[in-house]
Design a protein around this motif. Structure first.
Motif, PDB file in Angstrom:
ATOM      1  N   UNK A 386      62.103 -60.482  -0.381  1.00 11.66           N
ATOM      2  CA  UNK A 386      61.191 -59.517  -1.003  1.00 11.66           C
ATOM      3  C   UNK A 386      61.564 -59.252  -2.458  1.00 11.66           C
ATOM      4  N   UNK A 387      62.862 -59.158  -2.738  1.00 14.30           N
ATOM      5  CA  UNK A 387      63.292 -58.931  -4.121  1.00 14.30           C
ATOM      6  C   UNK A 387      62.797 -60.077  -5.005  1.00 14.30           C
ATOM      7  N   UNK A 388      62.917 -61.282  -4.483  1.00 10.59           N
ATOM      8  CA  UNK A 388      62.507 -62.443  -5.254  1.00 10.59           C
ATOM      9  C   UNK A 388      60.985 -62.435  -5.468  1.00 10.59           C
ATOM     10  N   UNK A 389      60.247 -62.107  -4.397  1.00 10.86           N
ATOM     11  CA  UNK A 389      58.786 -62.037  -4.507  1.00 10.86           C
ATOM     12  C   UNK A 389      58.391 -60.992  -5.546  1.00 10.86           C
ATOM     13  N   UNK A 390      59.038 -59.802  -5.471  1.00  8.88           N
ATOM     14  CA  UNK A 390      58.756 -58.739  -6.426  1.00  8.88           C
ATOM     15  C   UNK A 390      59.093 -59.178  -7.841  1.00  8.88           C
ATOM     16  N   UNK A 391      60.185 -59.902  -7.959  1.00 13.10           N
ATOM     17  CA  UNK A 391      60.635 -60.360  -9.260  1.00 13.10           C
ATOM     18  C   UNK A 391      59.650 -61.356  -9.881  1.00 13.10           C
ATOM     19  N   UNK A 392      59.213 -62.304  -9.077  1.00  9.00           N
ATOM     20  CA  UNK A 392      58.279 -63.321  -9.604  1.00  9.00           C
ATOM     21  C   UNK A 392      56.950 -62.680  -9.982  1.00  9.00           C
ATOM     22  N   UNK A 393      56.402 -61.856  -9.079  1.00 13.28           N
ATOM     23  CA  UNK A 393      55.160 -61.174  -9.433  1.00 13.28           C
ATOM     24  C   UNK A 393      55.383 -60.231 -10.609  1.00 13.28           C
ATOM     25  N   UNK A 394      56.560 -59.629 -10.680  1.00 12.39           N
ATOM     26  CA  UNK A 394      56.898 -58.761 -11.807  1.00 12.39           C
ATOM     27  C   UNK A 394      56.831 -59.514 -13.127  1.00 12.39           C
ATOM     28  N   UNK A 423      58.222 -55.292 -14.831  1.00  6.48           N
ATOM     29  CA  UNK A 423      59.154 -56.192 -14.157  1.00  6.48           C
ATOM     30  C   UNK A 423      60.150 -55.413 -13.308  1.00  6.48           C
ATOM     31  N   UNK A 424      60.760 -54.392 -13.924  1.00  2.00           N
ATOM     32  CA  UNK A 424      61.746 -53.599 -13.188  1.00  2.00           C
ATOM     33  C   UNK A 424      61.078 -52.890 -12.009  1.00  2.00           C
ATOM     34  N   UNK A 425      59.944 -52.239 -12.262  1.00  8.43           N
ATOM     35  CA  UNK A 425      59.332 -51.436 -11.202  1.00  8.43           C
ATOM     36  C   UNK A 425      58.834 -52.295 -10.047  1.00  8.43           C
ATOM     37  N   UNK A 426      58.261 -53.449 -10.309  1.00  7.65           N
ATOM     38  CA  UNK A 426      57.786 -54.301  -9.216  1.00  7.65           C
ATOM     39  C   UNK A 426      58.944 -54.843  -8.377  1.00  7.65           C
ATOM     40  N   UNK A 427      60.041 -55.197  -9.035  1.00  8.37           N
ATOM     41  CA  UNK A 427      61.199 -55.682  -8.285  1.00  8.37           C
ATOM     42  C   UNK A 427      61.780 -54.580  -7.411  1.00  8.37           C
ATOM     43  N   UNK A 428      61.985 -53.403  -8.041  1.00  7.11           N
ATOM     44  CA  UNK A 428      62.518 -52.275  -7.272  1.00  7.11           C
ATOM     45  C   UNK A 428      61.567 -51.907  -6.138  1.00  7.11           C
ATOM     46  N   UNK A 429      60.261 -51.941  -6.416  1.00  5.71           N
ATOM     47  CA  UNK A 429      59.260 -51.558  -5.404  1.00  5.71           C
ATOM     48  C   UNK A 429      59.356 -52.465  -4.182  1.00  5.71           C
ATOM     49  N   UNK A 430      59.469 -53.776  -4.382  1.00  3.22           N
ATOM     50  CA  UNK A 430      59.541 -54.686  -3.250  1.00  3.22           C
ATOM     51  C   UNK A 430      60.843 -54.504  -2.485  1.00  3.22           C
ATOM     52  N   UNK A 431      61.923 -54.284  -3.223  1.00  3.29           N
ATOM     53  CA  UNK A 431      63.207 -54.006  -2.564  1.00  3.29           C
ATOM     54  C   UNK A 431      63.103 -52.738  -1.723  1.00  3.29           C
ATOM     55  N   UNK A 432      62.572 -51.662  -2.328  1.00  8.17           N
ATOM     56  CA  UNK A 432      62.446 -50.388  -1.616  1.00  8.17           C
ATOM     57  C   UNK A 432      61.455 -50.506  -0.464  1.00  8.17           C
ATOM     58  N   UNK A 433      60.392 -51.269  -0.684  1.00  6.44           N
ATOM     59  CA  UNK A 433      59.347 -51.416   0.338  1.00  6.44           C
ATOM     60  C   UNK A 433      59.880 -51.965   1.637  1.00  6.44           C
ATOM     61  N   UNK A 434      60.871 -52.829   1.576  1.00  9.00           N
ATOM     62  CA  UNK A 434      61.409 -53.370   2.825  1.00  9.00           C
ATOM     63  C   UNK A 434      62.676 -52.649   3.257  1.00  9.00           C
ATOM     64  N   UNK A 435      63.484 -52.148   2.301  1.00  7.74           N
ATOM     65  CA  UNK A 435      64.729 -51.516   2.761  1.00  7.74           C
ATOM     66  C   UNK A 435      64.532 -50.079   3.235  1.00  7.74           C
ATOM     67  N   UNK A 436      63.537 -49.365   2.712  1.00 13.95           N
ATOM     68  CA  UNK A 436      63.287 -48.005   3.214  1.00 13.95           C
ATOM     69  C   UNK A 436      62.914 -48.007   4.703  1.00 13.95           C
ATOM     70  N   UNK A 437      61.916 -48.789   5.135  1.00 10.65           N
ATOM     71  CA  UNK A 437      61.616 -48.804   6.571  1.00 10.65           C
ATOM     72  C   UNK A 437      62.806 -49.268   7.424  1.00 10.65           C
ATOM     73  N   UNK A 438      63.549 -50.256   6.931  1.00 18.03           N
ATOM     74  CA  UNK A 438      64.709 -50.728   7.692  1.00 18.03           C
ATOM     75  C   UNK A 438      65.745 -49.619   7.840  1.00 18.03           C
ATOM     76  N   UNK A 439      65.971 -48.884   6.732  1.00 19.79           N
ATOM     77  CA  UNK A 439      66.938 -47.793   6.781  1.00 19.79           C
ATOM     78  C   UNK A 439      66.458 -46.697   7.738  1.00 19.79           C
TER      79      UNK A 439
END
Lengths: 476, 476
Positions: A386-394, A423-439
């Motif tokens: 997800x971080x990578x996906x967010x980064x590329x789209x970012x 770039x920063x916000x999209x990467x962080x968003x994808x990271x948070x998008x998957x790690x928040x539900x997991x947490x």
């Protein structure tokens, strides 16, 4: 197809004459109730034409009648109940939405409700009784037959949403040493004691512990002299009576089974759960996730206005706190906003895009957790992806929006500022998008319910702070 | 519980010795595969310990093996397939996610794939074959038995997602004049020609048109001399072979049925759809709504990074247009923003709350449309209700946020401005939240897919414009 229980005082010719045009509406092959038919019934009610209404309803199947009663307003519904309350088949009530059941039953007395429930299997009876207030329910249960009353009263001792609440107590069961022939003869003789509907016969040992299961198709294919024990499936999952209904649904879905035995602490057979009970749960479960992600607790389309307002208010109030938090962050940059008004104009784009990218990742994660496709075992890999996906789209949107901004505001620096922030916000968003539900799942909070708020907080604050602080540094 | 098909060249003692500690992990009653077990398998692969891996997999049920293969990474999966590819039972493949099936099959030759499919009923075979590229599929189909090949080839002539693709061709069917006894004798004799699994026997007339359906439990309860026609359920829904799978699922769910006959244009019986096929569709359907509302097209957790990036990019691009549109609206008020920086600080609250309130209404509406609870017949009533709900919550949050703003910025007028803007935006949001999906449904655009974008556009633009123009009028 006459579905209503026969109506007195209407002679045959009159009935036939009335059947003419309206009944034709339902003839087309459609699996949903046509709106024209609903309107025809409403007109009949407005005209106080009981016979026309009867003709229309009589041609409808129980699920369609239920759908009709769900959709018309309270006054029309009351009129139909007054006219035909006693004509409705009991299974029609099983198709009604919970709110409407409560409405209808609140106008009835316990004896009338008990009559509707009297012929049902335990699981169906429980389903309707669960909609009643406890005092009223106790009154209704008193009027039931001894056997059903016993089963229902015991059913209510099990936790809500547990296997014990869903199961039917009527089970087809034979001892393990019987032959196929003896079992078939028994089914024929004891037909009145068997469940209304069953797909498997369970095989038990002398201690009433389940040792296997014979699907009816295996039974009818087998030779009469074969022992049931020899054709039984032995690898069956015995459901503990306290198991949560979502776990039960997951099991049925995973193994694609039709029926499973429910057992008590001593592994003794006490009931059966069948696929038709599960379809509802699967539906509800996926639906709950949709609704929770959207910030609503249940399908409130048939709820009263004030209960809808109340239930939605709390979600909005939580979101207000998040929004105010974000605004407080913005207020730290009031000087920059005053000097470079373009920052105020562009900042919603940064947070909006972050929110959307994060929601995409979160939606996938919440569903994958619900269907057990995502767990600790593959969490790191999925987070990394997800971080990578967010980064590329970012990067892609940074270039796109950066370029557009340079063109719009004639400022290369502003373009660079929004590009980096995206770039920063999209990467962080994808990271948070998957790690928040997991947490949240790890700490046993329902991810569907709480993820959105946390995610919005992260994407708003990161978006505003990165964009406005970069703007302050580079533009002022 | 040995699930894997027997493994050669491993002596019994060796096998027993290996079974000791690891196999115990699965013993606990859990319906999902424990992460520890996945890690144990991964360790065995890292240690290149084929026997330990075998012991672990052998103790797992086919759905668990599938879940394991879904969750581990590509290299580990390939190792397990190399070791045990031939030992997997064919039904294990039915539990795999689509992406993983494609991966695994792409490493196999047509003969290997055909061997997996060979013993399946048509519907299951079709489900796997649908995952293959057309060229490869044609090669695989050539290797199947003549009967299955014929059924599969015909199956692929029906439209995608239609009843014809889901149905099984293996049907239990008897003529209407037979007795229960003759039917039971026939089932015993012809057991090899009957479907692997069935719940009903269909009754046909000489033209092979379905006239009724006998559930197996009714068959075993009845006297041998009874005519099947006398115990048959006659009010059955015959599914046209071209019917869309969502319609089929709706029918099963509404009427709570287990199996339904599929008929061709001439009403002749050509197949059967059973509830186990439907559970998947129901799941997918509800899931699709969740995913679409979140802006993703499918559960891409197992997809490659670049296909994930690509599929999400388009949604984000559409949203970027919306966001830019909103920013253009803001830019008209640059003078006000420069003079009263508090407007810039507070404006995200107005749009954020509108977005949330609208999403609540939209989520309920999208699900209610999908489950046919909301249609033209009750649209006006529901829209009216939503406007009122939005209005009441609008008043509450206007007072709350208005008061807070007066306190925060020491300006009564600013409090009034945000209060009015909140009230207007929340009311409009709830109205738009329910009428946008209804409108999209009416013009045959999928509400789950497109509602969010339109809703955000409305709540953003109304929010910014009302708030900033009121601010301009009253504060400057």
């Amino acid at each position: 197809m006459a579905y209503l229980v026969g109506m007195e005082n209407m002679d045959y010719q009159q009935e036939q004459a009335l059947k003419a045009p309206e009944a034709a509406i339902v003839e087309e092959t459609s699996v949903s109730l046509p709106d024209e038919l609903i309107e025809a019934v409403q007109e009949a009610i407005d005209d106080e034409d009981q016979h026309r209404a009867y003709t229309l309803l009589d041609a409808m199947s129980p699920p369609d009648v239920a759908n009709l009663l769900d959709k018309i307003d309270g006054a029309d519904r009351k009129q139909l109940i007054d006219w035909f309350g006693e004509n409705f088949t009991s299974d029609m009530f099983l198709y009604l939405s919970d709110n409407v059941i409560r409405h209808i039953f609140s106008d009835m007395n316990p004896i009338e409700v008990a009559r509707i429930i009297a012929d049902m299997d335990t699981d169906d009876a429980m389903e309707l009784l669960e909609q009643l207030d406890e005092d009223f329910r106790v009154e209704v249960v008193k009027k039931l037959s001894k056997k059903l009353r016993m089963h229902v009263e015991e059913g209510f001792t099990f936790p809500e949403d547990s296997a014990g609440r869903m199961m039917s107590r009527e089970v087809a069961v034979v001892p393990e040493f019987w032959t196929v022939g003896k079992t078939l003869d028994y089914a024929r003789m004891a037909r009145n004691d068997l469940p209304d509907q069953f797909f498997d016969i369970f095989i038990v040992d002398p201690g009433y512990r389940v040792v296997g299961e014979v699907p009816l198709d295996a039974l009818v294919k087998a030779q009469r002299s074969t022992k049931v024990a020899d054709i039984a499936r032995r690898e069956i999952f015995k459901i503990p009576v306290t198991m949560d209904q979502e776990e039960v649904a997951h099991l049925f879905r995973r193994d694609v089974i039709l029926a499973a035995p429910v057992v008590d602490d001593g592994e003794r057979l006490i009931g059966v759960i069948t696929i038709d009970d599960i379809v509802d749960v699967i539906d509800e479960e996926a639906e709950e996730d949709v609704l929770k992600l959207g910030g609503v607790s249940e399908t409130d389309i048939y709820s009263a206005i004030f209960s809808t307002v109340r239930s939605r208010f709390s979600w909005l109030a939580i979101n207000l706190v998040t929004a105010i938090l974000a605004s407080v962050c913005i207020s730290f940059f009031d000087e920059a906003l005053e000097k470079v008004v373009a920052l105020a104009i562009l900042m919603p784009i940064v947070t909006g895009m972050g929110g959307n990218a994060g929601t995409q990742a979160m939606t996938v994660a919440v569903r994958a957790i619900a269907t057990k496709e995502l767990s600790g075992a593959n969490a790191l890999r999925v987070i990394g992806k997800e971080c990578l996906v967010g980064n590329i789209n970012g990067i892609l949107f940074a270039i796109l929006m950066g370029g557009l901004t340079m063109f719009w505001f004639h400022s290369v620096v502003l373009g660079v500022v929004i590009g980096i922030a995206m770039l920063v916000n999209l990467t962080v968003a994808c990271f948070a998008g998957v790690s928040i539900p997991l947490f949240l799942d790890r700490v046993r909070i329902d991810p569907a319910l709480a993820s959105t708020v946390f995610l919005t907080t992260v994407t708003d604050i990161v978006g505003f702070v990165v964009f406005l602080s970069l703007g302050t540094m580079l533009l002022i």
